[in-house]
Design a protein around this motif. Sequence first.
Motif: not given
Length: 204
Positions: A159-165, A197-204
Amino acid sequence: KDMSIKQTESICPRCYARIVAIIYEDAGQVWMKKKCCGQVFISLLEKDAEFYAKISALSYTDFFRHAIFIDVTDHCNMVCKYCFYHVKPDSANPVIAEIESTCRMLKHCGYKDILLQGAEATTRDDLDDVIRCVKTVFCAGDESVALLTNGIRLADDEYTGRLFDAGLDHVYFSMHLKKDLPETIYQKKILGLENVLNWWEQCE
């Protein structure tokens, strides 16, 4: 004893025009009052005037100076005794078309950022679609979309990944003292923070 009335800028909930508002204390609570469209709007800002005074004395990021808050649901997944949000578990969520219309009107009001909140915004299964809509309609340059959340549902990594995507830029996480939460809820909040924090790092 009443606090000295402070003038600020707000937005009309009917026509979305920028208007003058006053912040004042009444019976130990802090309220905002504003007039527009032939109506007077009064809303509770903080139950504890002393706490409000302490918080107001702190510095804050420029984000909140230029952000507009949008309620995307009246539902919540917690029952916090200190929360003054009027939760309506049986109410219908605003549809995407309503949120899109709001964003189009707000785009011309001079705000740079939108913060999605609710009671608890992550109770929406389609929050990623909401974020995608806001990014498409509102964000043409350096504008951003943020989320205010208690973080419990963000323990769900998918779910968190979908928000960042979908384009989520910032997350404002409300943490509680461990002693005030059941252990299972506290651990979900910690896991949610780690996922962010993990998804934010992946999206940077």
